[in-house]
Design a protein around this motif. Structure first.
Motif, PDB file in Angstrom:
ATOM      1  N   ALA A  23      37.725  44.986  -5.955  1.00  0.00           N
ATOM      2  CA  ALA A  23      36.457  46.037  -6.559  1.00  0.00           C
ATOM      3  C   ALA A  23      35.044  46.120  -6.607  1.00  0.00           C
ATOM      4  O   ALA A  23      34.789  46.924  -6.471  1.00  0.00           O
ATOM      5  CB  ALA A  23      37.572  45.740  -8.087  1.00  0.00           C
ATOM      6  N   GLU A  24      35.110  44.656  -6.084  1.00  0.00           N
ATOM      7  CA  GLU A  24      34.132  44.396  -5.501  1.00  0.00           C
ATOM      8  C   GLU A  24      33.500  44.763  -4.538  1.00  0.00           C
ATOM      9  O   GLU A  24      32.823  45.791  -4.245  1.00  0.00           O
ATOM     10  CB  GLU A  24      33.481  42.699  -5.601  1.00  0.00           C
ATOM     11  CG  GLU A  24      33.482  42.038  -7.387  1.00  0.00           C
ATOM     12  CD  GLU A  24      34.773  41.626  -7.370  1.00  0.00           C
ATOM     13  OE1 GLU A  24      34.191  40.905  -8.633  1.00  0.00           O
ATOM     14  OE2 GLU A  24      35.770  42.018  -7.054  1.00  0.00           O
ATOM     15  N   ALA A  25      34.198  44.839  -3.630  1.00  0.00           N
ATOM     16  CA  ALA A  25      34.360  45.468  -2.018  1.00  0.00           C
ATOM     17  C   ALA A  25      34.079  47.085  -1.841  1.00  0.00           C
ATOM     18  O   ALA A  25      33.112  47.898  -2.189  1.00  0.00           O
ATOM     19  CB  ALA A  25      35.146  45.109  -1.089  1.00  0.00           C
ATOM     20  N   ALA A  26      34.673  47.670  -3.134  1.00  0.00           N
ATOM     21  CA  ALA A  26      34.702  49.010  -3.499  1.00  0.00           C
ATOM     22  C   ALA A  26      33.598  49.718  -4.122  1.00  0.00           C
ATOM     23  O   ALA A  26      32.908  50.669  -4.007  1.00  0.00           O
ATOM     24  CB  ALA A  26      35.964  49.354  -4.347  1.00  0.00           C
ATOM     25  N   ARG A  27      32.973  48.737  -4.910  1.00  0.00           N
ATOM     26  CA  ARG A  27      31.496  48.782  -5.197  1.00  0.00           C
ATOM     27  C   ARG A  27      31.125  48.852  -4.397  1.00  0.00           C
ATOM     28  O   ARG A  27      29.911  49.714  -4.598  1.00  0.00           O
ATOM     29  CB  ARG A  27      30.978  47.694  -6.335  1.00  0.00           C
ATOM     30  CG  ARG A  27      31.699  48.149  -8.345  1.00  0.00           C
ATOM     31  CD  ARG A  27      31.535  46.843  -8.998  1.00  0.00           C
ATOM     32  NE  ARG A  27      31.440  46.967 -10.157  1.00  0.00           N
ATOM     33  CZ  ARG A  27      31.188  48.838 -10.918  1.00  0.00           C
ATOM     34  NH1 ARG A  27      30.548  49.093 -10.773  1.00  0.00           N
ATOM     35  NH2 ARG A  27      32.715  48.287 -12.092  1.00  0.00           N
ATOM     36  N   ASP A  28      30.639  47.900  -3.813  1.00  0.00           N
ATOM     37  CA  ASP A  28      29.189  48.059  -2.690  1.00  0.00           C
ATOM     38  C   ASP A  28      29.377  49.148  -1.590  1.00  0.00           C
ATOM     39  O   ASP A  28      28.282  49.165  -1.195  1.00  0.00           O
ATOM     40  CB  ASP A  28      29.508  46.355  -1.498  1.00  0.00           C
ATOM     41  CG  ASP A  28      29.379  45.111  -2.341  1.00  0.00           C
ATOM     42  OD1 ASP A  28      28.576  45.060  -3.150  1.00  0.00           O
ATOM     43  OD2 ASP A  28      29.944  44.301  -1.936  1.00  0.00           O
ATOM     44  N   LEU A  29      30.316  49.706  -1.756  1.00  0.00           N
ATOM     45  CA  LEU A  29      30.619  50.639  -0.459  1.00  0.00           C
ATOM     46  C   LEU A  29      30.269  51.981  -1.402  1.00  0.00           C
ATOM     47  O   LEU A  29      29.600  52.992  -1.117  1.00  0.00           O
ATOM     48  CB  LEU A  29      32.626  51.089  -0.300  1.00  0.00           C
ATOM     49  CG  LEU A  29      32.799  49.838   1.368  1.00  0.00           C
ATOM     50  CD1 LEU A  29      34.107  49.987   1.955  1.00  0.00           C
ATOM     51  CD2 LEU A  29      31.631  49.930   2.299  1.00  0.00           C
ATOM     52  N   LEU A  34      28.739  56.794  -7.207  1.00  0.00           N
ATOM     53  CA  LEU A  34      29.240  57.332  -8.041  1.00  0.00           C
ATOM     54  C   LEU A  34      28.947  56.439  -9.574  1.00  0.00           C
ATOM     55  O   LEU A  34      27.851  55.256  -9.106  1.00  0.00           O
ATOM     56  CB  LEU A  34      30.596  56.592  -8.020  1.00  0.00           C
ATOM     57  CG  LEU A  34      31.657  57.350  -6.654  1.00  0.00           C
ATOM     58  CD1 LEU A  34      33.084  56.260  -6.576  1.00  0.00           C
ATOM     59  CD2 LEU A  34      32.475  58.567  -7.429  1.00  0.00           C
ATOM     60  N   ASP A  35      28.830  57.222 -10.766  1.00  0.00           N
ATOM     61  CA  ASP A  35      28.717  56.423 -12.045  1.00  0.00           C
ATOM     62  C   ASP A  35      29.268  55.569 -12.131  1.00  0.00           C
ATOM     63  O   ASP A  35      30.629  55.117 -11.452  1.00  0.00           O
ATOM     64  CB  ASP A  35      27.964  57.302 -12.653  1.00  0.00           C
ATOM     65  CG  ASP A  35      29.491  59.090 -13.156  1.00  0.00           C
ATOM     66  OD1 ASP A  35      30.310  58.408 -12.994  1.00  0.00           O
ATOM     67  OD2 ASP A  35      29.201  59.719 -13.913  1.00  0.00           O
ATOM     68  N   GLU A  36      29.431  54.362 -13.677  1.00  0.00           N
ATOM     69  CA  GLU A  36      29.871  54.156 -13.684  1.00  0.00           C
ATOM     70  C   GLU A  36      32.070  54.327 -14.057  1.00  0.00           C
ATOM     71  O   GLU A  36      32.383  53.935 -13.183  1.00  0.00           O
ATOM     72  CB  GLU A  36      28.687  53.194 -14.378  1.00  0.00           C
ATOM     73  CG  GLU A  36      29.799  51.614 -14.984  1.00  0.00           C
ATOM     74  CD  GLU A  36      30.465  50.756 -14.076  1.00  0.00           C
ATOM     75  OE1 GLU A  36      31.339  49.942 -14.749  1.00  0.00           O
ATOM     76  OE2 GLU A  36      29.816  50.215 -13.784  1.00  0.00           O
ATOM     77  N   PRO A  37      31.521  54.883 -15.244  1.00  0.00           N
ATOM     78  CA  PRO A  37      32.629  56.085 -15.345  1.00  0.00           C
ATOM     79  C   PRO A  37      33.542  56.410 -14.175  1.00  0.00           C
ATOM     80  O   PRO A  37      34.538  55.811 -13.798  1.00  0.00           O
ATOM     81  CB  PRO A  37      32.662  56.668 -16.014  1.00  0.00           C
ATOM     82  CG  PRO A  37      31.337  57.248 -17.227  1.00  0.00           C
ATOM     83  CD  PRO A  37      30.860  55.670 -15.872  1.00  0.00           C
ATOM     84  N   LYS A  38      32.632  56.691 -13.112  1.00  0.00           N
ATOM     85  CA  LYS A  38      33.979  57.613 -12.262  1.00  0.00           C
ATOM     86  C   LYS A  38      34.469  56.295 -10.604  1.00  0.00           C
ATOM     87  O   LYS A  38      34.791  56.375 -10.128  1.00  0.00           O
ATOM     88  CB  LYS A  38      32.592  58.279 -11.133  1.00  0.00           C
ATOM     89  CG  LYS A  38      32.500  59.558 -12.089  1.00  0.00           C
ATOM     90  CD  LYS A  38      32.348  60.673 -11.239  1.00  0.00           C
ATOM     91  CE  LYS A  38      31.480  61.734 -11.696  1.00  0.00           C
ATOM     92  NZ  LYS A  38      31.409  62.865 -11.473  1.00  0.00           N
ATOM     93  N   MET A  39      32.985  55.307 -11.046  1.00  0.00           N
ATOM     94  CA  MET A  39      33.063  53.594 -10.264  1.00  0.00           C
ATOM     95  C   MET A  39      35.284  52.950 -10.765  1.00  0.00           C
ATOM     96  O   MET A  39      35.237  53.233  -9.968  1.00  0.00           O
ATOM     97  CB  MET A  39      32.913  52.607 -10.112  1.00  0.00           C
ATOM     98  CG  MET A  39      32.291  52.175  -9.246  1.00  0.00           C
ATOM     99  SD  MET A  39      32.263  52.450  -7.838  1.00  0.00           S
ATOM    100  CE  MET A  39      33.175  52.225  -6.745  1.00  0.00           C
ATOM    101  N   LEU A  40      34.865  53.370 -12.153  1.00  0.00           N
ATOM    102  CA  LEU A  40      36.244  52.638 -12.170  1.00  0.00           C
ATOM    103  C   LEU A  40      37.084  53.175 -12.451  1.00  0.00           C
ATOM    104  O   LEU A  40      37.970  52.778 -11.846  1.00  0.00           O
ATOM    105  CB  LEU A  40      35.855  52.270 -14.252  1.00  0.00           C
ATOM    106  CG  LEU A  40      34.441  50.981 -14.593  1.00  0.00           C
ATOM    107  CD1 LEU A  40      34.446  51.034 -16.578  1.00  0.00           C
ATOM    108  CD2 LEU A  40      35.309  49.829 -14.049  1.00  0.00           C
ATOM    109  N   ASP A  41      36.808  54.290 -12.382  1.00  0.00           N
ATOM    110  CA  ASP A  41      37.954  55.061 -11.740  1.00  0.00           C
ATOM    111  C   ASP A  41      38.758  55.581 -10.256  1.00  0.00           C
ATOM    112  O   ASP A  41      39.822  54.726  -9.758  1.00  0.00           O
ATOM    113  CB  ASP A  41      37.643  56.695 -12.484  1.00  0.00           C
ATOM    114  CG  ASP A  41      38.383  57.392 -13.632  1.00  0.00           C
ATOM    115  OD1 ASP A  41      38.939  56.920 -13.757  1.00  0.00           O
ATOM    116  OD2 ASP A  41      37.762  58.180 -13.579  1.00  0.00           O
ATOM    117  N   PHE A  42      37.804  54.946  -9.703  1.00  0.00           N
ATOM    118  CA  PHE A  42      37.866  54.853  -8.235  1.00  0.00           C
ATOM    119  C   PHE A  42      38.668  53.472  -7.968  1.00  0.00           C
ATOM    120  O   PHE A  42      39.674  53.374  -7.394  1.00  0.00           O
ATOM    121  CB  PHE A  42      36.238  55.177  -7.631  1.00  0.00           C
ATOM    122  CG  PHE A  42      36.671  54.878  -5.639  1.00  0.00           C
ATOM    123  CD1 PHE A  42      36.718  55.656  -5.235  1.00  0.00           C
ATOM    124  CD2 PHE A  42      37.323  53.179  -5.529  1.00  0.00           C
ATOM    125  CE1 PHE A  42      36.657  55.528  -3.741  1.00  0.00           C
ATOM    126  CE2 PHE A  42      37.425  53.466  -3.623  1.00  0.00           C
ATOM    127  CZ  PHE A  42      36.997  54.682  -2.932  1.00  0.00           C
TER     128      PHE A  42
END
Length: 222
Positions: A23-29, A34-42
């Motif tokens: 999840a942290e790797a995805a956030r870094d990329l 993406l806003d936070e709700p879309k990031m959580l979906d991702f």
């Protein structure tokens, strides 16, 4: 009641012992896109696609990460690049244990042989295991078994290599979907769920719940 003393304690590695940081790797990329709700979906989609990718015939984990990330990007409208998948894959061997792991494992390892069964490549897992701070009797990978958990083939490979059966082990994992459901179906009666907050409790599958590995010695009477 007599405490069960297994011949081996078998573990899932990533998420249970090693701090799994996909999840942290995805956030870094993709966090900047993406806003936070879309990031959580991702993050949720990326995890689901990783599970889907391992349910068929074995393929290298680099392909699992690549395909799952590409599918998550497509679903969430984010541009995918091959090099992003390589960066995520190459992070895996750098991850260390949850803070509670080394001391808890070290106490148990003095009395009971420890074994890892991991959805890993041989080249990845060595670095992660070295960081766990305890001796392991054996480390088995999906690459060796030619199958990823939750497929039974992975567990059966471990039984064959250890020369034991489901009745001889205590299996410890933070995941029902990858580990504890299959363990239940294979007849592993002695199970420990490490509640890392990844999945909700599911009492049907019969386990002892601990919050972290510091609680494991007490499960086996140490």
């Amino acid at each position: 009641m007599t405490t069960f003393r297994p011949k081996f304690i078998t573990f899932d590695c990533y998420g249970t012992l090693t701090n799994f940081q996909m999840a942290e790797a995805a956030r870094d990329l993709y966090g900047m896109h993406l806003d936070e709700p879309k990031m959580l979906d991702f993050i949720k989609n990326f995890a689901a696609y990783r599970l889907d990718e391992i349910l068929g015939d074995w393929k290298p984990y680099a392909d699992v990460v690549h395909n799952a990330l590409e599918r998550a990007c497509k679903r969430n409208g984010v541009a995918f690049k091959d090099e992003d998948a390589r960066l995520v894959y190459e992070r895996v061997p750098t991850w260390g244990p949850h803070a509670d792991v080394p001391a808890g494992l070290a106490k148990v390892a003095k009395e009971i042989p420890l074994v890892i069964l991991s959805n890993a490549m041989n080249a990845q897992i060595t670095s992660n295991v070295e960081k766990l701070g305890a001796p392991f009797h054996a480390v088995y990978t999906a690459e060796q078994a030619n199958a990823y958990k939750p497929r039974f083939q992975a567990f059966e490979y471990m039984f064959d290599m250890l020369g034991c059966g489901p009745q001889d082990i205590l299996h410890c994992s933070s995941s029902f979907r990858y580990d504890l459901m299959s363990a239940h179906d294979l007849g592993i009666k002695n199970k420990v769920w490490v509640n890392r907050g990844h999945e909700p409790a599911n009492p049907y599958y019969g386990y002892v719940e601990i919050s972290d590995i510091s609680g494991l010695p007490g499960v086996v009477g140490l």
